[in-house]
Design an enzyme around this catalytic site. Structure first.
Site, PDB file in Angstrom:
ATOM      1  N   LYS A  65      91.949  26.673  42.542  1.00  0.00           N
ATOM      2  CA  LYS A  65      90.779  26.517  41.680  1.00  0.00           C
ATOM      3  C   LYS A  65      90.252  27.885  41.264  1.00  0.00           C
ATOM      4  O   LYS A  65      90.158  28.808  42.081  1.00  0.00           O
ATOM      5  CB  LYS A  65      89.702  25.744  42.444  1.00  0.00           C
ATOM      6  CG  LYS A  65      88.394  25.535  41.705  1.00  0.00           C
ATOM      7  CD  LYS A  65      87.424  24.785  42.612  1.00  0.00           C
ATOM      8  CE  LYS A  65      86.054  24.658  41.979  1.00  0.00           C
ATOM      9  NZ  LYS A  65      85.084  23.980  42.874  1.00  0.00           N
TER      10      LYS A  65
ATOM     11  N   ASP B 298      73.782  21.405  47.161  1.00  0.00           N
ATOM     12  CA  ASP B 298      74.419  20.943  45.920  1.00  0.00           C
ATOM     13  C   ASP B 298      75.886  20.564  46.110  1.00  0.00           C
ATOM     14  O   ASP B 298      76.640  20.457  45.149  1.00  0.00           O
ATOM     15  CB  ASP B 298      74.294  21.997  44.812  1.00  0.00           C
ATOM     16  CG  ASP B 298      74.259  21.360  43.429  1.00  0.00           C
ATOM     17  OD1 ASP B 298      73.842  20.192  43.331  1.00  0.00           O
ATOM     18  OD2 ASP B 298      74.673  22.014  42.451  1.00  0.00           O
TER      19      ASP B 298
END
Length: 402
Positions: free
Chosen positions: A137, A265
């Site tokens: 990623k 988050d």
């Protein structure tokens, strides 16, 4: 002219053979080259008895200016940097990933480009290793800094928990520089099985404000749905009391760790594999293959061609990370899968925590204040203090597991 001099004139210079890393773009070619170079270098370094503070700040880097590279395969000039090489090697060992396996997964064939995504945090590219074991990623420079901030505590936590966690399993972090453009990449274990199709996917935070998939997202082959979609779909994850208790115990410890690091988050990524649907898909593929063979043998010429062409080798080697459809514990052998315990419901769930690198700093506090003004102080917005975020997240997961 002497005989020796004459012979020298006929000597042909043989250049050392270079292992080529062919990919559709220079970024991936250099990434594959860098992984190979890094692991070859590490092979000559004995693992330390214990990691030292400097190991968590260390890096290794190499710059290549080589006109001998075929530009169709590799750029002539590039740089590769690995962060905390000894630390990540130790983490791979804790996660039971051998260096040879890691090397094979990331360099035998190019990583497979998955669909890119764009969010408030910026554009992200994702790649699967060719065998589906690892996810590569792209991340931003601030996320690299965040990894450095938490890597020592993360390593200590993994050691203390004996890798018994649903946190992302980080394998390595790198910087690739091609044409003066820097790209930061992080490698982690893939949550989903390389052998099982995911039929539905959710990103769950335990928040309701702006937590539904967009129309654009829904148009994808495999959309990532969100909390409101999950609730509206009436999904219930039936795992059994023992498995639920085990999952919640691990999640409580993981979220406590994230809270202590002032991180929030994050999400629970859930993938659902429908066993009956997968069986129908398999039968359909076999039927289509048989029909294709019948059509192929309809002419003598095609028949001869079919015998002379050998089918390509499957990209997934049969001995790697085989997921059983009777897995009882999502944490057993570092496998994230758990079978549905509901009668008449043949599903396998894959679940783990993702996107844990958001620090609750001034930017997030400002966002929280703005959303509270817009949606009301009691609205279930995703931007809240880490303690509150973890509490709400755990309550949501506890409700959906049964």
């Amino acid at each position: 002219m002497s005989r020796i001099e004459s012979k020298k004139k006929h000597i042909k210079t043989v250049h050392q053979k270079r292992k080529l890393f062919r990919a559709k773009e220079p970024l991936l070619s250099v990434f594959m080259w860098g992984i190979n170079h890094s692991l070859n270098e590490l092979a000559h370094v004995n693992p330390p008895v214990m990691l030292m503070p400097d190991d968590f700040k260390a890096s290794s880097k190499v710059r290549v200016d080589n006109h001998l590279f075929n530009k169709e395969n590799m750029p002539s000039h590039f740089k590769f940097k690995e962060y905390c090489p000894l630390v990540f090697r130790n983490l791979r060992e804790r996660f039971h990933v051998e260096d040879q396996q890691y090397l094979n997964s990331l360099t035998k064939l190019p990583p497979i480009d998955l669909e890119s995504s764009t969010s408030a945090k910026g554009a992200t590219r994702r790649f699967n290793s060719w065998d589906g074991l690892f996810l590569v990623k792209t991340i931003e420079s601030y996320q690299v800094a965040e990894v450095h901030n938490v890597i020592k505590a993360y390593h200590e936590y993994i050691v203390e928990r004996h890798a018994d966690t649903l946190l992302p399993q980080y394998m390595g972090m790198y910087r690739v520089t091609v044409n003066d453009a820097e790209t930061y990449l992080i490698v982690m274990r893939n949550i989903f099985s390389p052998r099982m199709t995911i039929h539905r996917k959710y990103d769950l935070k335990g928040s309701t404000v702006d937590r539904q998939a967009s129309d654009k997202e829904k148009s994808k082959d495999l959309p990532t749905f969100k909390d409101n979609d999950f609730v509206n779909d009436g999904v219930q994850l039936i795992v059994g009391e023992n498995a639920k208790q085990r999952i919640m115990e691990v999640l409580k410890k993981d979220t406590t760790f994230l809270t202590d690091q002032n991180l929030m988050d994050y999400s629970m990524l859930l993938g659902i594999h429908d066993i009956e649907k997968a069986e129908i898909e398999r039968e359909t593929r076999e039927r289509e293959a048989e029909e294709g063979e019948d059509e192929c043998f309809s002419s003598e010429e095609d028949c001869l061609g079919a015998h002379t062409n050998t089918p390509p080798e499957s990209p997934i080697s049969p001995g790697r990370l085989q997921y059983s459809e009777s897995v009882e514990n999502p944490l057993q052998d570092d496998i994230y899968g758990i079978q549905c315990a509901g009668e008449g419901k043949k599903e396998i769930y894959f679940l783990a925590l993702i996107d844990i690198l958001t620090h609750y700093g001034m930017k997030k506090r400002t966002a929280q204040a703005a959303k509270a003004v817009k949606h009301g102080a009691n609205a279930e917005i995703s931007t809240v203090k880490p303690e509150q975020y973890a509490k709400r997240f755990l309550e949501f997961i506890d409700k959906v597991l049964s």
